[in-house]
Design a protein around this motif. Structure first.
Motif, PDB file in Angstrom:
ATOM      1  N   ASN A 123    -186.030 -35.426 -12.953  1.00 28.88           N
ATOM      2  CA  ASN A 123    -184.679 -35.258 -13.083  1.00 28.88           C
ATOM      3  C   ASN A 123    -184.517 -34.377 -11.989  1.00 28.88           C
ATOM      4  N   ASN A 124    -184.921 -34.444 -10.729  1.00 29.63           N
ATOM      5  CA  ASN A 124    -184.534 -33.680  -9.655  1.00 29.63           C
ATOM      6  C   ASN A 124    -185.228 -32.387  -9.716  1.00 29.63           C
ATOM      7  N   ASP A 125    -186.155 -32.108 -10.493  1.00 32.45           N
ATOM      8  CA  ASP A 125    -186.890 -30.850 -10.873  1.00 32.45           C
ATOM      9  C   ASP A 125    -188.367 -31.159 -10.410  1.00 32.45           C
ATOM     10  N   TYR A 126    -188.959 -30.296  -9.636  1.00 34.24           N
ATOM     11  CA  TYR A 126    -190.217 -30.201  -9.266  1.00 34.24           C
ATOM     12  C   TYR A 126    -191.283 -29.597 -10.385  1.00 34.24           C
ATOM     13  N   ILE A 127    -192.249 -30.126 -10.838  1.00 36.12           N
ATOM     14  CA  ILE A 127    -193.058 -29.837 -11.797  1.00 36.12           C
ATOM     15  C   ILE A 127    -194.336 -29.350 -11.140  1.00 36.12           C
ATOM     16  N   ILE A 128    -194.847 -28.062 -11.188  1.00 36.34           N
ATOM     17  CA  ILE A 128    -196.071 -27.837 -10.336  1.00 36.34           C
ATOM     18  C   ILE A 128    -196.994 -27.284 -11.353  1.00 36.34           C
TER      19      ILE A 128
ATOM     20  N   ASP B 235    -188.498 -35.588   8.048  1.00 32.97           N
ATOM     21  CA  ASP B 235    -187.560 -35.422   9.136  1.00 32.97           C
ATOM     22  C   ASP B 235    -187.873 -34.337   9.984  1.00 32.97           C
ATOM     23  N   GLN B 236    -187.669 -34.802  11.295  1.00 38.08           N
ATOM     24  CA  GLN B 236    -188.357 -34.062  12.557  1.00 38.08           C
ATOM     25  C   GLN B 236    -187.339 -32.768  12.573  1.00 38.08           C
ATOM     26  N   MET B 237    -186.232 -32.378  12.073  1.00 39.45           N
ATOM     27  CA  MET B 237    -185.362 -31.429  12.315  1.00 39.45           C
ATOM     28  C   MET B 237    -185.491 -30.380  11.109  1.00 39.45           C
ATOM     29  N   THR B 238    -185.931 -30.904   9.963  1.00 37.99           N
ATOM     30  CA  THR B 238    -185.923 -29.827   8.693  1.00 37.99           C
ATOM     31  C   THR B 238    -187.207 -29.949   7.959  1.00 37.99           C
ATOM     32  N   LEU B 239    -187.909 -30.816   8.372  1.00 39.30           N
ATOM     33  CA  LEU B 239    -189.420 -31.100   7.905  1.00 39.30           C
ATOM     34  C   LEU B 239    -189.254 -31.336   6.508  1.00 39.30           C
ATOM     35  N   GLU B 240    -188.027 -31.828   6.004  1.00 45.15           N
ATOM     36  CA  GLU B 240    -187.928 -32.557   4.445  1.00 45.15           C
ATOM     37  C   GLU B 240    -188.638 -33.900   4.654  1.00 45.15           C
ATOM     38  N   SER B 241    -189.301 -34.190   3.434  1.00 43.90           N
ATOM     39  CA  SER B 241    -189.509 -35.329   3.205  1.00 43.90           C
ATOM     40  C   SER B 241    -188.428 -36.362   3.484  1.00 43.90           C
ATOM     41  N   LYS B 242    -188.810 -37.750   3.788  1.00 44.95           N
ATOM     42  CA  LYS B 242    -187.819 -38.694   3.709  1.00 44.95           C
ATOM     43  C   LYS B 242    -187.962 -39.546   2.335  1.00 44.95           C
ATOM     44  N   VAL B 243    -189.222 -39.197   1.558  1.00 44.40           N
ATOM     45  CA  VAL B 243    -189.347 -39.755   0.305  1.00 44.40           C
ATOM     46  C   VAL B 243    -188.752 -39.280  -0.798  1.00 44.40           C
ATOM     47  N   HIS B 244    -188.930 -37.900  -0.777  1.00 43.96           N
ATOM     48  CA  HIS B 244    -188.185 -37.083  -2.069  1.00 43.96           C
ATOM     49  C   HIS B 244    -187.440 -35.882  -1.431  1.00 43.96           C
ATOM     50  N   LYS B 245    -186.280 -35.842  -1.784  1.00 41.37           N
ATOM     51  CA  LYS B 245    -185.335 -34.598  -1.517  1.00 41.37           C
ATOM     52  C   LYS B 245    -186.153 -33.490  -1.783  1.00 41.37           C
ATOM     53  N   GLY B 246    -185.784 -32.506  -1.198  1.00 37.56           N
ATOM     54  CA  GLY B 246    -186.422 -31.081  -1.758  1.00 37.56           C
ATOM     55  C   GLY B 246    -187.838 -30.902  -1.546  1.00 37.56           C
ATOM     56  N   LEU B 247    -188.849 -31.733  -0.988  1.00 35.73           N
ATOM     57  CA  LEU B 247    -190.043 -31.496  -0.701  1.00 35.73           C
ATOM     58  C   LEU B 247    -190.176 -31.434   0.720  1.00 35.73           C
ATOM     59  N   TYR B 248    -190.804 -30.300   1.223  1.00 35.21           N
ATOM     60  CA  TYR B 248    -190.959 -30.049   2.694  1.00 35.21           C
ATOM     61  C   TYR B 248    -192.434 -29.994   2.869  1.00 35.21           C
ATOM     62  N   PHE B 249    -192.605 -30.155   4.128  1.00 38.20           N
ATOM     63  CA  PHE B 249    -193.990 -29.769   4.576  1.00 38.20           C
ATOM     64  C   PHE B 249    -194.223 -28.953   5.966  1.00 38.20           C
ATOM     65  N   ALA B 250    -195.339 -28.231   6.033  1.00 42.02           N
ATOM     66  CA  ALA B 250    -195.389 -27.210   7.316  1.00 42.02           C
ATOM     67  C   ALA B 250    -196.827 -27.088   7.512  1.00 42.02           C
ATOM     68  N   GLY B 251    -197.298 -26.815   8.897  1.00 42.49           N
ATOM     69  CA  GLY B 251    -198.497 -26.444   9.034  1.00 42.49           C
ATOM     70  C   GLY B 251    -199.101 -27.572   9.490  1.00 42.49           C
ATOM     71  N   GLU B 252    -200.697 -27.217   9.346  1.00 47.18           N
ATOM     72  CA  GLU B 252    -201.986 -28.209   9.572  1.00 47.18           C
ATOM     73  C   GLU B 252    -201.779 -29.539   8.734  1.00 47.18           C
ATOM     74  N   ILE B 253    -201.143 -29.376   7.622  1.00 49.21           N
ATOM     75  CA  ILE B 253    -201.146 -30.704   6.694  1.00 49.21           C
ATOM     76  C   ILE B 253    -200.574 -31.722   7.395  1.00 49.21           C
ATOM     77  N   LEU B 254    -199.439 -31.419   8.310  1.00 51.04           N
ATOM     78  CA  LEU B 254    -198.920 -32.804   8.965  1.00 51.04           C
ATOM     79  C   LEU B 254    -199.904 -33.189  10.071  1.00 51.04           C
ATOM     80  N   ASP B 255    -199.635 -34.253  10.729  1.00 52.75           N
ATOM     81  CA  ASP B 255    -200.255 -34.938  11.604  1.00 52.75           C
ATOM     82  C   ASP B 255    -200.012 -34.252  12.959  1.00 52.75           C
ATOM     83  N   ILE B 256    -200.237 -32.871  13.158  1.00 52.97           N
ATOM     84  CA  ILE B 256    -199.756 -32.339  14.409  1.00 52.97           C
ATOM     85  C   ILE B 256    -200.893 -31.340  14.542  1.00 52.97           C
TER      86      ILE B 256
END
Ligand SMILES: Cc1cc2nc3c(=O)[nH]c(=O)nc-3n(C[C@H](O)[C@H](O)[C@H](O)COP(=O)(O)OP(=O)(O)OC[C@H]3O[C@@H](n4cnc5c(N)ncnc54)[C@H](O)[C@@H]3O)c2cc1C
Length: 402
Positions: A136-141, A356-377
């Motif tokens: 329900n739009n809530d992340y469970i960690i 998304d290259q501007m915001t680093l938000e996932s295009k699959v799930h709103k509210g999920l972001y990536f940064a650093g070495e985990i990305l293919d950079i």
């Protein structure tokens, strides 16, 4: 309504993401599996932390277009200014590499920890995130012993290099389970293993030489500088830089060689003259004073000369040519690398197509972001990888925190 942001992993990118999300007014907390933040940062730049490169541009990275939109918002200049505001005075050395003036990586970690505390950002240690799901739009960690909820999540679990620092590649699985593709990953900035019979004798020798990566008889990467021979293969700054392309080709099953050019500032005729002048001496003595002692017998063996006492003058023209060939073109078969345990960075990672290259938000799930070495950079040595971690962390935090 408060915006609750969970940052997973307190490495370079996670710390910047948390700070930047907090600056936007978000209610941020960090989950870190270790008992301290920035464990890998302490190991960087041989303990001095080459924290950025003042000349870094998007062209230093494997996917320039993607880095460009992040650097345009927060690049090396802003990073240095921000670190200066925290008390880190940059010392810029050769090729734009910047270090803290104190020459201590621990200074970087110390000011960042101070800032996280100052901004009241809780860091929950000993929290290994096992699962991330959305309801329900809530992340469970889910960590090993607790469960948390958040409106947004920034995944900054790093790559797979130096797994004992906490980044062992588990973050790729978290991303994959949430529908993200992971491009093939491989270790980069790492020592290379060679198949060569005389390595034991050459162990520990350091030379200033040209190192070339050879594939299908073509030179595809060349570096000049320190080359270190070891009992398993070859190392040194030149080799680390070459290792990315080397490992990529090995992954594709290609046969590749490293060519070491020991003599760079003498013409062949000058060496021929030297061998003539020293003609009365044994061939091994004609090499003493020209190259390191431990390399002389391997070079002669490579040139198929097994009697090192042969008078230089008595060598046939063909034998002399073989010696010169080794001095100017010594080739070694690369079989492998030292792997993630000794790599500085992981090439490959979360596929950029779904981010998304501007915001680093996932295009699959709103509210999920990536940064650093985990990305293919990734990039070569020189402060570029940390710069990516700071910049991407800052941007992911900025948008997640809004
Ligand atoms: C020996 C060495 C030297 C280097 N030197 C330099 C240099 O001088 N300059 C440079 O630019 N780059 C250097 N690098 C590369 C640079 O350190 C990395 O690219 C950068 O630290 C990556 O930052 P990150 O935040 O993405 O990941 P990391 O710094 O790896 O941080 C990831 C964090 O996430 C945590 N974590 C992982 N999984 C979980 C989980 N499931 N739950 C909770 N927490 C988790 C980890 O414990 C870790 O704290 C070096 C790397 C190494 C190994």
């Amino acid at each position: 309504m408060s915006n609750k942001v969970c940052v997973i992993g307190a490495g370079a990118s996670g710390i910047f993401a948390a700070i930047s999300a907090r600056q936007q007014g978000a209610d941020v907390f960090i989950l870190e599996r270790n008992q301290k933040i920035g464990k890998k940062i302490l190991a960087t730049g041989n303990g001095r932390c080459n924290f950025t490169n003042v000349d870094a541009t998007d062209n230093n990275y494997n996917h320039p277009y993607f880095v460009k939109s992040v650097f345009e918002q927060f690049g090396p200049e802003q990073t240095i200014k921000y670190f200066e505001s925290l008390g880190i005075l940059p010392k810029v050395e050769d090729e734009g590499k910047a270090y803290p003036y104190s020459e201590q990586a621990s200074s970087i970690v110390e000011v960042l920890l101070y800032e996280l505390n100052r901004l009241d950002i809780p860091i929950i240690y000993d929290s290994f995130v096992e699962e991330l799901s959305i309801k329900n739009n809530d992340y469970i960690i889910k960590t090993t012993n607790k469960q948390y909820n958040a409106d947004k999540v920034i995944l900054t679990t790093g790559g797979k290099a130096l797994p004992k620092s906490g980044s062992d590649g588990n973050g790729y699985q978290i991303a994959k389970k949430l529908g993200h593709k992971i491009t093939p990953i491989f270790p980069s900035l790492v020592k290379l293993n060679l198949d060569y019979p005389y390595l034991k004798q050459m162990d520990g020798v350091k030379v200033k030489a040209k190192a070339q990566l050879v594939h299908n008889e073509k030179v595809i990467h060349e570096e000049f500088g320190d080359v270190l021979f070891t009992k398993y293969g070859i190392s040194g700054p030149t080799i680390l830089q070459i290792s990315r392309t080397a490992n990529q080709l090995l992954l594709e099953g290609q046969k590749i060689y490293i060519r070491v050019i020991l003599i760079n500032d003498l013409e062949i005729y000058e060496l021929v003259k030297r061998f003539k002048n020293l003609g009365a001496k044994p061939i091994e003595m004609a090499l003493v004073g020209l190259i390191p002692r431990k390399l002389i017998h391997p070079i002669l063996k490579e040139a198929n000369i097994h009697n090192y006492q042969l008078n230089t003058a008595s060598l046939s023209g063909k034998a002399l040519k073989r010696v010169l060939d080794v001095l100017y073109n010594w080739q070694f078969l690369i079989i492998d690398s030292k792997g993630y345990d000794e790599a500085q960075v992981t090439a490959g990672g979360v596929d950029l197509d779904l981010v998304d290259q501007m915001t680093l938000e996932s295009k699959v799930h709103k509210g999920l972001y990536f940064a650093g070495e985990i990305l293919d950079i990734d990039a070569l040595c020189g402060g570029y990888n940390l710069q990516w971690a700071w910049s991407s962390g800052y941007i992911a935090g900025k948008y997640a925190g809004k």
